[in-house]
Enzyme design. Structure first.
Site, PDB file in Angstrom:
ATOM      1  N   HIS A   1      -4.093   7.093   2.387  1.00 20.98           N
ATOM      2  CA  HIS A   1      -4.346   5.760   1.837  1.00 20.98           C
ATOM      3  C   HIS A   1      -5.719   5.304   2.331  1.00 20.98           C
ATOM      4  CE1 HIS A   1      -4.298   1.594   1.015  1.00 20.98           C
ATOM      5  NE2 HIS A   1      -3.881   1.188   2.189  1.00 20.98           N
TER       6      HIS A   1
ATOM      7  N   ASN B   1     -10.313  -0.760  -0.627  1.00 26.18           N
ATOM      8  CA  ASN B   1      -8.891  -0.513  -0.414  1.00 26.18           C
ATOM      9  C   ASN B   1      -8.128  -1.039  -1.625  1.00 26.18           C
ATOM     10  OD1 ASN B   1      -6.189  -0.747   0.347  1.00 26.18           O
ATOM     11  ND2 ASN B   1      -6.653  -1.376   2.446  1.00 26.18           N
TER      12      ASN B   1
ATOM     13  N   CYS C   1       0.821  -1.223   0.000  1.00 28.45           N
ATOM     14  CA  CYS C   1       0.000   0.000   0.000  1.00 28.45           C
ATOM     15  C   CYS C   1       0.847   1.262   0.000  1.00 28.45           C
ATOM     16  CB  CYS C   1      -0.930   0.002   1.214  1.00 28.45           C
ATOM     17  SG  CYS C   1      -1.985  -1.454   1.258  1.00 28.45           S
TER      18      CYS C   1
HETATM   19  O1  UT7 Z   1      -4.144  -1.411   3.338  1.00 30.84           O
HETATM   20  C1  UT7 Z   1      -3.227  -2.006   4.182  1.00 30.84           C
HETATM   21  C2  UT7 Z   1      -3.569  -1.780   5.543  1.00 30.84           C
HETATM   22  N1  UT7 Z   1      -4.749  -2.545   5.897  1.00 30.84           N
HETATM   23  C3  UT7 Z   1      -5.498  -2.109   6.860  1.00 30.84           C
HETATM   24  O2  UT7 Z   1      -5.229  -1.040   7.361  1.00 30.84           O
HETATM   25  C4  UT7 Z   1      -6.623  -2.965   7.363  1.00 30.84           C
HETATM   26  C5  UT7 Z   1      -6.708  -2.806   8.832  1.00 30.84           C
HETATM   27  N2  UT7 Z   1      -7.721  -3.618   9.500  1.00 30.84           N
HETATM   28  C6  UT7 Z   1      -9.033  -3.397   9.315  1.00 30.84           C
HETATM   29  O3  UT7 Z   1      -9.435  -2.603   8.491  1.00 30.84           O
HETATM   30  C7  UT7 Z   1      -9.991  -4.125  10.225  1.00 30.84           C
HETATM   31  O4  UT7 Z   1      -9.247  -4.816  11.193  1.00 30.84           O
HETATM   32  C8  UT7 Z   1     -10.948  -5.099   9.491  1.00 30.84           C
HETATM   33  C9  UT7 Z   1     -11.947  -4.331   8.677  1.00 30.84           C
HETATM   34  C10 UT7 Z   1     -10.171  -6.059   8.626  1.00 30.84           C
HETATM   35  C11 UT7 Z   1     -11.725  -5.895  10.540  1.00 30.84           C
HETATM   36  O5  UT7 Z   1     -12.436  -5.018  11.405  1.00 30.84           O
HETATM   37  P1  UT7 Z   1     -12.300  -5.194  13.001  1.00 30.84           P
HETATM   38  O6  UT7 Z   1     -13.209  -4.218  13.600  1.00 30.84           O
HETATM   39  O7  UT7 Z   1     -10.852  -5.082  13.325  1.00 30.84           O
HETATM   40  O8  UT7 Z   1     -12.852  -6.622  13.225  1.00 30.84           O
HETATM   41  P2  UT7 Z   1     -12.093  -7.886  13.880  1.00 30.84           P
HETATM   42  O9  UT7 Z   1     -11.009  -8.364  12.988  1.00 30.84           O
HETATM   43  O10 UT7 Z   1     -11.755  -7.565  15.291  1.00 30.84           O
HETATM   44  O11 UT7 Z   1     -13.258  -8.946  13.864  1.00 30.84           O
HETATM   45  C12 UT7 Z   1     -14.462  -8.768  14.615  1.00 30.84           C
HETATM   46  C13 UT7 Z   1     -15.404  -9.899  14.267  1.00 30.84           C
HETATM   47  C14 UT7 Z   1     -14.750 -11.264  14.307  1.00 30.84           C
HETATM   48  O12 UT7 Z   1     -15.685 -12.176  14.814  1.00 30.84           O
HETATM   49  P3  UT7 Z   1     -15.623 -12.652  16.344  1.00 30.84           P
HETATM   50  O13 UT7 Z   1     -14.274 -13.273  16.518  1.00 30.84           O
HETATM   51  O14 UT7 Z   1     -15.792 -11.391  17.153  1.00 30.84           O
HETATM   52  O15 UT7 Z   1     -16.772 -13.590  16.453  1.00 30.84           O
HETATM   53  C15 UT7 Z   1     -14.495 -11.585  12.865  1.00 30.84           C
HETATM   54  O16 UT7 Z   1     -14.473 -12.969  12.596  1.00 30.84           O
HETATM   55  O17 UT7 Z   1     -15.868  -9.734  12.922  1.00 30.84           O
HETATM   56  C16 UT7 Z   1     -15.672 -10.952  12.200  1.00 30.84           C
HETATM   57  N3  UT7 Z   1     -15.464 -10.626  10.789  1.00 30.84           N
HETATM   58  C17 UT7 Z   1     -16.489 -10.394   9.961  1.00 30.84           C
HETATM   59  N4  UT7 Z   1     -17.813 -10.414  10.155  1.00 30.84           N
HETATM   60  C18 UT7 Z   1     -18.593 -10.112   9.087  1.00 30.84           C
HETATM   61  C19 UT7 Z   1     -14.289 -10.479  10.133  1.00 30.84           C
HETATM   62  N5  UT7 Z   1     -14.549 -10.155   8.854  1.00 30.84           N
HETATM   63  C20 UT7 Z   1     -15.890 -10.114   8.725  1.00 30.84           C
HETATM   64  C21 UT7 Z   1     -16.778  -9.830   7.651  1.00 30.84           C
HETATM   65  N6  UT7 Z   1     -18.095  -9.839   7.876  1.00 30.84           N
HETATM   66  N7  UT7 Z   1     -16.297  -9.535   6.428  1.00 30.84           N
END
Ligand code: UT7
Length: 366
Positions: free
Chosen positions: A293, A323, A146
Site C-alpha cells: 500500500h 496515497n 486502505c
Molecule cells: O494510508 C493509511 C495510512 N496512513 C499512513 O500510513 C500515514 C502515516 N503518517 C505519515 O505518513 C506521516 O506521519 C505524515 C506524512 C502524515 C507526517 O510526517 P511526520 O514525519 O510524521 O511529521 P509529524 O506529523 O511528526 O509533523 C512534523 C512537523 C509538525 O510541526 P511541528 O509540530 O514539529 O512544528 C507538523 O505540524 O511537520 C508539520 N507538518 C507539516 N509541515 C509542512 C505536518 N504536515 C505538514 C505539511 N507541510 N504538509
C-alpha cells in the site's frame, strides 16, 4: 473439483488533473521538499472540482476565509460534484473486464470498497453496478479504508473456492480529495491522500499443480484506536448529520494523528508480512514481487530494509499518485503487471494497512 481463484484482468483509473507539491505550497504552509522528504510524493491526481478549487485557493488573499466559503457553498456555489468514486471505479472496472476478455454481464458478483462513498447509502458498489448496466448482480459494499481491496480479495476468493460464484469483480475506488481542508489546519492529510481506483477480475479455475492464483489471506483489525484516523463528515455519530455547527466546530473534515498511524503501520505491516511468510513456510527471498500500500515511502523503506527486499522486487508509484487509500494496491498491481514486472508463476504478496485500523496481506502465484 475444487476451485482456485486467479486474477485474469487488472485495471486502474486516475483523474486527469495533476496537483504537484508546488501548487499545494501556494495554498498552505508547506514545501515540495517537506512533502517529498516525509512522504515520497511529488504529485497526485485529484477530481476536477478539487483542482479548480486549488487553483482559486492559491490566488485567494485570505486562505482560511476562502476554504470556509468552499466548505459551505462549494467552489462554484455548486454542491454536485463532477466526478465521484464510482466513476473512477467504473473506468478501472471496464479496463479490468477488457483485459480479462469479459463483459460486465459475465460477472457473478461485485465486491467494492471506498473510504468515502458516493452517497451515505447505498454503498458505492451499488452505484458502480448500475453504471456498469447491471440490474441483478449481487454487490458487497465494503468500507475498509486502505485495506479495503485486500479485504475484498479475500471475500471474493472465498466465494469462488466455496463454489458460490465463478467470476467476481473486486474494486477499490477512492475520491478523497474533496474532503480535505487545504489550509494549514488540514495540511497533514491534504498533502498525503489523493483520488484513484483499481480493479481486478477474479475467476475460478480448476486447481492445478503447481498451485496458481490466490494462495492465502491474513487479515486483522484493531478498533481501539479510531481517533488516529477517522472522518465524521456525515456520520450518525453527530446529530444532525450535517450542520452549520459541524462546519463551525471544524468537524466536517477527516482527522489523522500521522505519527500514531505511522508507528502502527510500521509495526502491523511488518507483522503481517511475517505472518503470511510463516503460514506458507516461506522466507522473504522466496517472494518474487511485493505490492505495498502506497501510504508513505518511508514505511515501504522500513519494510524493504527489514525483509531485505531489493528495488527490483517492488513497484512504488506514490511519487506520482500520492496515497490513494484502498485503490493504491490494485493500481500498483496493474502498473506492475502492465510493465512486465510481475511475471508468469511469480509469487506475489499484496500488503495494506489503514483506517480502522485494518490491515492484511494476500499471497498469490501469478
Ligand atoms: O494510508 C493509511 C495510512 N496512513 C499512513 O500510513 C500515514 C502515516 N503518517 C505519515 O505518513 C506521516 O506521519 C505524515 C506524512 C502524515 C507526517 O510526517 P511526520 O514525519 O510524521 O511529521 P509529524 O506529523 O511528526 O509533523 C512534523 C512537523 C509538525 O510541526 P511541528 O509540530 O514539529 O512544528 C507538523 O505540524 O511537520 C508539520 N507538518 C507539516 N509541515 C509542512 C505536518 N504536515 C505538514 C505539511 N507541510 N504538509
Amino acid at each position: 473439483m475444487s476451485l482456485r481463484a486467479r486474477i485474469t484482468g487488472t485495471g486502474m483509473a486516475v483523474p486527469e488533473c495533476v496537483v504537484d507539491n508546488h501548487l499545494l505550497s501556494r495554498c498552505m504552509s508547506t514545501t515540495d521538499e517537506w512533502i517529498f522528504q516525509r512522504t515520497g510524493i511529488r504529485e497526485r491526481r485529484v477530481s476536477p472540482d478539487t483542482y479548480q478549487m486549488l487553483l482559486r485557493h492559491a490566488e485567494a488573499p485570505d486562505k482560511t476565509a476562502y476554504m470556509r466559503e468552499v466548505k459551505e457553498r462549494g467552489p462554484n456555489g455548486n454542491i454536485d460534484s463532477s466526478l465521484a468514486a464510482s466513476d473512477l471505479g467504473l473506468e478501472a472496472s471496464r479496463m479490468a473486464l477488457k483485459h480479462a476478455g469479459l463483459g460486465a454481464e459475465d460477472l457473478d458478483c461485485i465486491v467494492e470498497s471506498s473510504t468515502l462513498p458516493d452517497l451515505a447509502y447505498p454503498g458505492t458498489g451499488c452505484v458502480l453496478q448500475g453504471k456498469l448496466g447491471l440490474t441483478s448482480t449481487p454487490v458487497f459494499n465494503l468500507a475498509q479504508g486502505c485495506a479495503g481491496f485486500v479485504y475484498g480479495l479475500s471475500l471474493a476468493d472465498q466465494f469462488i473456492r466455496g463454489g458460490m460464484y465463478r467470476k467476481v469483480l473486486v474494486v477499490g475506488a477512492e475520491l478523497l480529495s474533496s474532503a480535505f481542508d487545504y489550509t494549514d489546519a488540514g495540511r497533514d492529510m491534504a498533502v498525503l491522500f489523493a483520488d484513484g481506483a483499481g480493479a481486478v477480475i477474479l475467476e475460478g479455475l480448476e486447481e492445478g499443480m503447481p498451485a496458481r492464483g490466490l494462495l492465502s489471506h491474513h487479515l486483522h483489525s484493531d478498533g481501539s484506536a479510531i481517533d488516529a484516523l477517522y472522518g465524521e463528515i456525515w456520520g450518525s455519530s453527530t446529530f444532525p448529520l450535517v450542520s452549520k455547527k459541524k462546519i463551525d466546530d471544524d468537524r466536517a473534515r477527516p482527522r489523522m494523528n500521522g505519527r500514531s498511524v505511522f508507528v502502527n503501520a510500521v509495526k502491523r505491516v511488518k507483522e503481517i508480512v511475517q505472518e503470511s511468510l510463516d503460514a506458507n513456510s516461506l522466507k522473504p527471498e522466496d517472494i518474487d514481487f511485493f505490492v505495498f500500500h502506497q501510504a508513505n515511502i518511508r514505511i515501504i523503506e522500513v519494510m524493504a530494509e527489514a525483509f531485505a527486499i531489493p528495488e527490483s522486487k517492488m513497484l512504488n508509484n506514490i511519487q506520482r499518485y500520492g496515497n490513494t487509500a484502498g485503490a493504491s494496491v490494485p493500481i500498483c498491481l496493474h502498473e506492475a503487471v502492465m510493465a512486465g514486472r510481475v511475471k508468469d508463476n511469480d509469487l506475489v504478496m499484496l500488503v495494506a494497512f489503514g483506517t480502522g485500523f485494518s490491515w492484511g496481506a494476500t499471497l498469490l502465484r501469478w
